[in-house]
Design a protein around this motif. Structure first.
Motif, short mmCIF file in Angstrom:
data_model
loop_
_atom_site.label_atom_id
_atom_site.label_comp_id
_atom_site.label_asym_id
_atom_site.label_seq_id
_atom_site.Cartn_x
_atom_site.Cartn_y
_atom_site.Cartn_z
N ILE A 170 -13.50 -10.39 -12.86
CA ILE A 170 -12.67 -9.72 -11.88
C ILE A 170 -11.42 -9.17 -12.57
O ILE A 170 -11.10 -9.56 -13.69
CB ILE A 170 -12.26 -10.66 -10.72
N VAL A 171 -10.74 -8.25 -11.90
CA VAL A 171 -9.46 -7.77 -12.40
C VAL A 171 -8.40 -8.05 -11.35
O VAL A 171 -8.64 -7.90 -10.15
CB VAL A 171 -9.51 -6.27 -12.76
N VAL A 172 -7.24 -8.46 -11.81
CA VAL A 172 -6.06 -8.62 -10.96
C VAL A 172 -5.07 -7.54 -11.36
O VAL A 172 -4.69 -7.44 -12.54
CB VAL A 172 -5.41 -10.01 -11.12
N ILE A 173 -4.66 -6.70 -10.41
CA ILE A 173 -3.71 -5.62 -10.68
C ILE A 173 -2.37 -6.04 -10.10
O ILE A 173 -2.24 -6.22 -8.89
CB ILE A 173 -4.19 -4.30 -10.05
N GLU A 174 -1.39 -6.18 -10.97
CA GLU A 174 -0.08 -6.68 -10.54
C GLU A 174 0.99 -5.59 -10.68
O GLU A 174 1.25 -5.09 -11.77
CB GLU A 174 0.32 -7.92 -11.35
N ALA A 175 1.59 -5.22 -9.54
CA ALA A 175 2.76 -4.34 -9.50
C ALA A 175 2.50 -2.96 -10.08
O ALA A 175 3.41 -2.32 -10.60
CB ALA A 175 3.96 -4.99 -10.19
N VAL A 176 1.28 -2.46 -10.00
CA VAL A 176 0.98 -1.09 -10.44
C VAL A 176 1.13 -0.18 -9.23
O VAL A 176 0.41 -0.32 -8.24
CB VAL A 176 -0.44 -0.98 -11.03
N THR A 177 2.05 0.76 -9.29
CA THR A 177 2.39 1.58 -8.13
C THR A 177 1.94 3.03 -8.25
O THR A 177 2.08 3.79 -7.29
CB THR A 177 3.90 1.55 -7.86
N THR A 188 1.57 -3.80 -5.39
CA THR A 188 0.73 -2.75 -5.94
C THR A 188 0.44 -1.74 -4.85
O THR A 188 0.40 -2.08 -3.67
CB THR A 188 -0.59 -3.36 -6.47
N CYS A 189 0.21 -0.49 -5.22
CA CYS A 189 0.00 0.54 -4.20
C CYS A 189 -1.38 0.38 -3.54
O CYS A 189 -2.29 -0.25 -4.08
CB CYS A 189 0.17 1.94 -4.77
N ASP A 190 -1.50 0.94 -2.37
CA ASP A 190 -2.68 0.84 -1.52
C ASP A 190 -3.88 1.57 -2.16
O ASP A 190 -3.80 2.76 -2.42
CB ASP A 190 -2.34 1.46 -0.17
N PRO A 191 -5.01 0.89 -2.39
CA PRO A 191 -6.18 1.57 -2.95
C PRO A 191 -6.75 2.66 -2.04
O PRO A 191 -7.47 3.53 -2.50
CB PRO A 191 -7.19 0.44 -3.13
N LEU A 192 -6.41 2.61 -0.74
CA LEU A 192 -6.90 3.63 0.18
C LEU A 192 -5.89 4.76 0.39
O LEU A 192 -6.03 5.57 1.31
CB LEU A 192 -7.29 3.01 1.53
#
Length: 267
Positions: free
Chosen positions: A124-131, A157-161
């Motif tokens: 899995i990947v955890v994305i932290e504070a990528v905006t 982190t920003c919304d993937p949608l």
């Protein structure tokens, strides 16, 4: 026979979802099934429909009614309105020229829990504070292509949608299970994961380290480009991992680094 509504005014009823609503207004809450998002381009819309996302309205240029959007229109339930107009009018309506001339408003789904998302996962990947929305979309595309089982995102982190993230991902946000993680990344130990923080430090191991590949369940933790991962996340990780580089380059764009890590650590 389906009715297709010609747009003649920017204030016409029903088109506000494409023009006046901000991303925050579309969301209507991070995890609300009442929220909406916009999928852009025929390919992305098809991926969403194929994966069970519910359309609420479609907007396309004249030429796409019998062109690129024809099969999509035929798939839509009769209750879903379809609007059309000139390319110039639609560009004014949405604020930019449409990449492929087709937009679809779709309803959000209630998000799964972290436990649900990681249950059968090994990578899995955890994305932290990528905006940056472009980076989020690119990370999702690489995750889908390179065998990452699921994605977790911290709330900063920003919304993937987000419209641009969806477009850049080429619909991969509809293919890879994802949700928000509210606890510390170290809480993934409860699910049997070891964590690998991608960061430069004195005790980091190279991405090719054999022990990483031997881990049955591994969470790859990616941080923002400017500041990287917080020291608290790095300190709590089981591994700190670096990508060896040449010519004195110290780091890669987070999306590029994610793709390299996904490929090397795939199962």
């Amino acid at each position: 026979m389906r009715t297709i509504t010609e747009i003649s005014s920017l204030t016409q009823d029903g088109i506000g979802v494409f023009s006046t609503l901000t991303e925050a207004q579309l969301r209507a809450g991070w995890e609300s099934a009442e929220g909406l998002f916009i999928a852009e381009s025929p390919k992305v819309i098809r991926v969403a429909l194929d994966n069970g996302w519910e359309p609420t309205a479609l907007l396309c240029e004249h030429r796409h009614v019998e062109g690129d959007a024809k099969d999509i229109i035929e798939r839509l339930p009769d209750i879903v309105p379809v609007y059309t107009g000139s390319r110039e009018l639609l560009a004014t309506l949405t604020g930019y020229t449409l990449t492929r001339g087709v937009l679809c408003a779709m309803r959000r789904k209630p998000l799964p829990t972290v436990a649900d998302v990681v249950r059968d996962a090994s990578r899995i990947v955890v994305i932290e504070a990528v905006t940056d929305t472009t980076n989020i979309g690119a990370i999702f595309r690489s995750a889908a292509a390179l065998g990452i089982d699921s994605v977790l995102l911290t709330r900063d982190t920003c919304d993937p949608l987000n419209r641009r993230a969806v477009r850049v991902s080429m619909g991969s946000v509809f293919l890879v299970p994802w949700t928000w993680i509210d606890g510390p990344v170290s809480s993934l130990h409860d699910y049997g994961f070891k964590t690998a923080a991608m960061a430069l430090s004195d005790d980091s191991v190279p991405l090719s380290d054999a022990s990483l590949m031997q881990e049955p369940r591994l969470a790859i933790v990616m941080g923002t480009e400017g500041d990287g991962l917080p020291q608290t996340t790095i300190s709590a990780a089981d591994y700190t991992v670096r990508i060896p580089m040449a010519h004195g380059v110290d780091s890669l764009n987070v999306a590029a680094a994610a793709a390299v890590a996904f490929w090397q650590l795939r199962r």
